[in-house]
Write a protein that holds these residues in place. Structure first.
Motif, PDB file in Angstrom:
ATOM      1  N   LYS A 140      67.634  37.277  21.028  1.00  0.00           N
ATOM      2  CA  LYS A 140      68.264  38.263  20.150  1.00  0.00           C
ATOM      3  C   LYS A 140      67.217  39.290  19.775  1.00  0.00           C
ATOM      4  CE  LYS A 140      71.501  38.448  16.268  1.00  0.00           C
ATOM      5  NZ  LYS A 140      72.208  37.649  15.244  1.00  0.00           N
ATOM      6  N   ARG A 141      67.479  40.554  20.126  1.00  0.00           N
ATOM      7  CA  ARG A 141      66.453  41.572  19.966  1.00  0.00           C
ATOM      8  C   ARG A 141      66.976  42.746  19.143  1.00  0.00           C
ATOM      9  NH1 ARG A 141      64.568  43.803  25.222  1.00  0.00           N
ATOM     10  NH2 ARG A 141      62.645  44.266  24.079  1.00  0.00           N
ATOM     11  N   PHE A 142      66.040  43.392  18.429  1.00  0.00           N
ATOM     12  CA  PHE A 142      66.372  44.560  17.622  1.00  0.00           C
ATOM     13  C   PHE A 142      65.365  45.668  17.888  1.00  0.00           C
ATOM     14  CE2 PHE A 142      68.211  40.975  15.385  1.00  0.00           C
ATOM     15  CZ  PHE A 142      69.474  41.444  15.074  1.00  0.00           C
ATOM     16  N   ASP A 143      65.875  46.877  17.931  1.00  0.00           N
ATOM     17  CA  ASP A 143      65.069  48.093  18.042  1.00  0.00           C
ATOM     18  C   ASP A 143      65.177  48.757  16.674  1.00  0.00           C
ATOM     19  OD1 ASP A 143      64.121  50.664  18.484  1.00  0.00           O
ATOM     20  OD2 ASP A 143      65.051  50.855  20.456  1.00  0.00           O
ATOM     21  N   THR A 144      64.234  48.410  15.789  1.00  0.00           N
ATOM     22  CA  THR A 144      64.381  48.711  14.361  1.00  0.00           C
ATOM     23  C   THR A 144      63.474  49.833  13.899  1.00  0.00           C
ATOM     24  OG1 THR A 144      64.916  46.377  13.972  1.00  0.00           O
ATOM     25  CG2 THR A 144      64.362  47.723  12.052  1.00  0.00           C
ATOM     26  N   HIS A 145      64.067  50.802  13.232  1.00  0.00           N
ATOM     27  CA  HIS A 145      63.316  51.881  12.604  1.00  0.00           C
ATOM     28  C   HIS A 145      63.269  51.621  11.099  1.00  0.00           C
ATOM     29  CE1 HIS A 145      62.958  54.730  16.042  1.00  0.00           C
ATOM     30  NE2 HIS A 145      63.919  53.936  16.493  1.00  0.00           N
ATOM     31  N   PHE A 146      62.062  51.668  10.540  1.00  0.00           N
ATOM     32  CA  PHE A 146      61.839  51.430   9.117  1.00  0.00           C
ATOM     33  C   PHE A 146      61.675  52.776   8.409  1.00  0.00           C
ATOM     34  CE2 PHE A 146      60.670  47.590  11.238  1.00  0.00           C
ATOM     35  CZ  PHE A 146      60.870  46.548  10.354  1.00  0.00           C
ATOM     36  N   PHE A 147      62.329  52.895   7.252  1.00  0.00           N
ATOM     37  CA  PHE A 147      62.254  54.110   6.455  1.00  0.00           C
ATOM     38  C   PHE A 147      61.808  53.777   5.035  1.00  0.00           C
ATOM     39  CE2 PHE A 147      65.467  54.884   9.705  1.00  0.00           C
ATOM     40  CZ  PHE A 147      65.155  56.154  10.172  1.00  0.00           C
ATOM     41  N   GLY A 182      53.246  29.546   0.131  1.00  0.00           N
ATOM     42  CA  GLY A 182      54.397  28.779   0.563  1.00  0.00           C
ATOM     43  C   GLY A 182      55.644  28.977  -0.266  1.00  0.00           C
ATOM     44  N   LYS A 183      55.634  29.953  -1.172  1.00  0.00           N
ATOM     45  CA  LYS A 183      56.781  30.199  -2.042  1.00  0.00           C
ATOM     46  C   LYS A 183      57.802  31.144  -1.404  1.00  0.00           C
ATOM     47  CE  LYS A 183      54.033  29.681  -6.278  1.00  0.00           C
ATOM     48  NZ  LYS A 183      53.575  30.358  -7.527  1.00  0.00           N
ATOM     49  N   ARG A 184      57.377  31.893  -0.415  1.00  0.00           N
ATOM     50  CA  ARG A 184      58.255  32.850   0.253  1.00  0.00           C
ATOM     51  C   ARG A 184      58.129  32.681   1.761  1.00  0.00           C
ATOM     52  NH1 ARG A 184      61.554  35.377  -3.640  1.00  0.00           N
ATOM     53  NH2 ARG A 184      60.290  36.101  -5.398  1.00  0.00           N
ATOM     54  N   LYS A 185      59.223  33.002   2.469  1.00  0.00           N
ATOM     55  CA  LYS A 185      59.214  33.025   3.926  1.00  0.00           C
ATOM     56  C   LYS A 185      59.277  34.478   4.384  1.00  0.00           C
ATOM     57  CE  LYS A 185      61.968  31.647   7.960  1.00  0.00           C
ATOM     58  NZ  LYS A 185      63.208  30.947   8.397  1.00  0.00           N
ATOM     59  N   LEU A 186      58.333  34.877   5.231  1.00  0.00           N
ATOM     60  CA  LEU A 186      58.287  36.238   5.745  1.00  0.00           C
ATOM     61  C   LEU A 186      58.250  36.211   7.266  1.00  0.00           C
ATOM     62  CD1 LEU A 186      55.495  37.809   3.468  1.00  0.00           C
ATOM     63  CD2 LEU A 186      57.960  38.053   3.170  1.00  0.00           C
ATOM     64  N   VAL A 187      59.061  37.053   7.907  1.00  0.00           N
ATOM     65  CA  VAL A 187      58.907  37.254   9.344  1.00  0.00           C
ATOM     66  C   VAL A 187      57.760  38.234   9.559  1.00  0.00           C
ATOM     67  CG1 VAL A 187      61.329  36.751   9.840  1.00  0.00           C
ATOM     68  CG2 VAL A 187      60.629  39.107   9.392  1.00  0.00           C
ATOM     69  N   VAL A 188      57.261  38.286  10.774  1.00  0.00           N
ATOM     70  CA  VAL A 188      56.020  39.018  11.035  1.00  0.00           C
ATOM     71  C   VAL A 188      56.117  40.500  10.689  1.00  0.00           C
ATOM     72  CG1 VAL A 188      54.512  39.831  12.889  1.00  0.00           C
ATOM     73  CG2 VAL A 188      55.076  37.415  12.716  1.00  0.00           C
ATOM     74  N   ALA A 189      57.189  41.173  11.116  1.00  0.00           N
ATOM     75  CA  ALA A 189      57.287  42.610  10.849  1.00  0.00           C
ATOM     76  C   ALA A 189      57.307  42.880   9.344  1.00  0.00           C
ATOM     77  CB  ALA A 189      58.532  43.192  11.506  1.00  0.00           C
ATOM     78  N   THR A 190      58.002  42.032   8.585  1.00  0.00           N
ATOM     79  CA  THR A 190      58.022  42.197   7.131  1.00  0.00           C
ATOM     80  C   THR A 190      56.637  42.016   6.551  1.00  0.00           C
ATOM     81  OG1 THR A 190      60.288  41.332   7.059  1.00  0.00           O
ATOM     82  CG2 THR A 190      59.080  41.411   4.986  1.00  0.00           C
ATOM     83  N   ARG A 191      55.944  40.965   6.984  1.00  0.00           N
ATOM     84  CA  ARG A 191      54.592  40.717   6.479  1.00  0.00           C
ATOM     85  C   ARG A 191      53.665  41.892   6.786  1.00  0.00           C
ATOM     86  NH1 ARG A 191      50.989  36.693   4.949  1.00  0.00           N
ATOM     87  NH2 ARG A 191      52.571  35.044   5.020  1.00  0.00           N
ATOM     88  N   LEU A 192      53.699  42.384   8.006  1.00  0.00           N
ATOM     89  CA  LEU A 192      52.801  43.492   8.372  1.00  0.00           C
ATOM     90  C   LEU A 192      53.117  44.753   7.582  1.00  0.00           C
ATOM     91  CD1 LEU A 192      50.484  43.626  10.599  1.00  0.00           C
ATOM     92  CD2 LEU A 192      51.873  41.564  10.627  1.00  0.00           C
ATOM     93  N   ASN A 193      54.394  45.021   7.357  1.00  0.00           N
ATOM     94  CA  ASN A 193      54.747  46.214   6.578  1.00  0.00           C
ATOM     95  C   ASN A 193      54.382  46.055   5.112  1.00  0.00           C
ATOM     96  OD1 ASN A 193      55.870  48.261   8.355  1.00  0.00           O
ATOM     97  ND2 ASN A 193      57.432  46.751   8.840  1.00  0.00           N
ATOM     98  N   LEU A 194      54.472  44.840   4.574  1.00  0.00           N
ATOM     99  CA  LEU A 194      53.992  44.602   3.207  1.00  0.00           C
ATOM    100  C   LEU A 194      52.479  44.800   3.137  1.00  0.00           C
ATOM    101  CD1 LEU A 194      56.082  41.461   2.195  1.00  0.00           C
ATOM    102  CD2 LEU A 194      56.130  43.683   1.043  1.00  0.00           C
TER     103      LEU A 194
END
Length: 252
Positions: A140-147, A182-194
Motif C-alpha cells: 500500500k503506497r502513498f504519494d504524499t505532499h505535506f503542507f 514509548g508513550k507515542r507511536k510514530l511512523v517514519v515520515a511523521t517522526r522526520l517531519n517532527l
C-alpha cells in the motif's frame, strides 16, 4: 519460477501540519488514528488523506491546475474532516464545526459545504513543505505532499471521533520525546517531519524555513543493519540528515 508481484501505484494524498504559537514555542495539531486502521493504526499523525475526484472537480472550478491544485483542495478538505479547521477567505461562521461529521460521513461534499457556509477556500494559506513517496516494495503506497498552515485563532481544532480517536496540540520536541519514551507511536515520515519542525523556536521561523527550502521528493531507501533499518534521504530535502535509523519495522 515465482512471479514477481506488481509494484503498487501510489495514491496521491495530502497532509497538513497545522501550527500555532504558544508561550513555550510552536505547537502542531496531531491526531491518534484508530487502532483498527490497517495503515498506521494507533499512531500519532498529522491530519491528511488521499485525493478524491471531488477535490479535482473543485480545484478545476477555481482555476487550480493539475495535481498541484487538486492536492491543495484535498489538504483543505482533510484539515476540516480531521481537525474541524476551515481554512477559508474571510470570516468563517461559528457553526462551521458542526458540519464536520456530515463531511466525514459523505453526507455532503466539500464544495457544497463551502457553498452552504458562504465561504471560499484559501489554498494560498498552505505552504508546501515536503513530498514523500512510499517505497515500491510496500503493498500500500502513498504519494504524499505535506503542507504547513497556521491555525485561525477563532476556530477550535477537534478530531473526528471516527478514524481519529484522540487529538492534541503538542510541541514537536515533546512529541518526539514521548515517542522515544514509548508513550507515542510514530511512523517514519511523521517522526522526520517532527524532527524538522523541532529545529525552530517559532512558527514564523518554521514558515521562513519552508519558504526558503525547495521541496525535494523523498522515496526512502533502506537496508538492514544490526541496529535496525538504515534509511537514506537527500540532504537537499531540508531535514539536516542523510540517513535515519528505524528500529520499528512496522513504521518504515
Amino acid at each position: 519460477m515465482t512471479d514477481t508481484p506488481p509494484i503498487a501505484v501510489p495514491n496521491l494524498a495530502a497532509t497538513v501540519l497545522l501550527l500555532r504559537q504558544s508561550d513555550s514555542g510552536p505547537e502542531v495539531f496531531m491526531v491518534v488514528r484508530h487502532g483498527d486502521i490497517a495503515f498506521a493504526g494507533g499512531a500519532l499523525v498529522f491530519p491528511g488523506g488521499r485525493l478524491d475526484a471531488g477535490d479535482r472537480d473543485l480545484a478545476a472550478s477555481l482555476g487550480l491546475a493539475g495535481d498541484a491544485g487538486a492536492l491543495r483542495i484535498c489538504a483543505l478538505r482533510e484539515t476540516f474532516e480531521e481537525a474541524a479547521i476551515l481554512l477559508a477567505r474571510g470570516p468563517v461562521p461559528r457553526t462551521a464545526a458542526s458540519w464536520q461529521s456530515k463531511l466525514c460521513a459523505d453526507e455532503i461534499s466539500f464544495a457544497a459545504l463551502l457553498e452552504g457556509l458562504g465561504v471560499e477556500p484559501a489554498p494560498d494559506a498552505l505552504v508546501h513543505f515536503a513530498h514523500w513517496i512510499t517505497p515500491p516494495n510496500r503493498p500500500k503506497r502513498f504519494d504524499t505532499h505535506f503542507f504547513l498552515a497556521v491555525a485561525p485563532e477563532d476556530q477550535e481544532a477537534a478530531h473526528d471521533g471516527g478514524e481519529a480517536v484522540d487529538s492534541v496540540w503538542i510541541s514537536p520536541r515533546l512529541a518526539l520525546s514521548e515517542a522515544d519514551a514509548g508513550k507515542r507511536k510514530l511512523v517514519v515520515a511523521t517522526r522526520l517531519n517532527l524532527m524538522r519542525l523541532a529545529r525552530f523556536d517559532s512558527v514564523d521561523a518554521i514558515l521562513a524555513h519552508a519558504e526558503d527550502t525547495p521541496v525535494v521528493t523523498i522515496e526512502p531507501r533502506s537496508k538492514q543493519v544490526p541496529e535496525g533499518r538504515l534509511m537514506t534521504l537527500p540532504l537537499a530535502a531540508g531535514y539536516g540528515v542523510t540517513s535515519f535509523l528505524s528500529t520499528d519495522p512496522a513504521s518504515i
